[in-house]
Design an enzyme around this catalytic site. Structure first.
Site, PDB file in Angstrom:
ATOM      1  N   ARG A  90      -6.947   5.668 -56.828  1.00 20.16           N
ATOM      2  CA  ARG A  90      -6.102   6.176 -57.900  1.00 20.16           C
ATOM      3  C   ARG A  90      -5.079   7.169 -57.381  1.00 20.16           C
ATOM      4  O   ARG A  90      -5.340   7.921 -56.449  1.00 20.16           O
ATOM      5  CB  ARG A  90      -6.983   6.867 -58.943  1.00 20.16           C
ATOM      6  N   CYS A  92      -2.028   9.926 -59.163  1.00 23.50           N
ATOM      7  CA  CYS A  92      -1.520  10.516 -60.400  1.00 23.50           C
ATOM      8  C   CYS A  92      -0.351  11.423 -60.046  1.00 23.50           C
ATOM      9  O   CYS A  92      -0.443  12.231 -59.118  1.00 23.50           O
ATOM     10  CB  CYS A  92      -2.619  11.310 -61.109  1.00 23.50           C
TER      11      CYS A  92
END
Length: 113
Positions: A90, A92
């Site tokens: 991930r 972000c």
């Protein structure tokens, strides 16, 4: 073979190729980042189901926040949603989103049938 699902002039909501589903960026509804994250993840679940996948099969997620000050609030919803021991790779970051009322956009890639 490349399969495009829910295709429009500008984009497809899902593109499947070689056992991988690529979802277009999803946004949610609501006044807070938590509300928008919840509805965004619900939309992602629906698209993953159409693609023959599920949250536990997500390979990668890219999350854009309008304001990184919302990071903890978004993560509280995300952490409750991701199946235990199945967190994807991930990233972000903070970005200017397509509309002023949007606080979060999430893009996922997942293994599929």
């Amino acid at each position: 073979m490349i399969e495009r699902i829910e295709t429009g002039q500008r984009m497809s909501k899902i593109v499947r190729h070689n056992g991988v589903a690529y979802l277009c960026g999803q946004v949610g509804e609501g006044a807070t980042v938590a509300e928008q994250t919840r509805t965004c993840l619900a939309r992602i679940e629906g698209l993953l189901e159409k693609a023959g996948s599920s949250p536990g099969r997500i390979l990668q997620a890219i999350i854009w926040l309008r304001d990184m000050a919302d990071f903890a609030e978004m993560n509280a919803v995300w952490d409750a949603w991701v199946p235990e021991d199945q967190a994807p790779a991930r990233a972000c970051g903070e970005a200017r989103l397509a509309r002023d009322d949007l606080k979060v956009e999430i893009i996922v890639t997942a293994a599929c049938d």
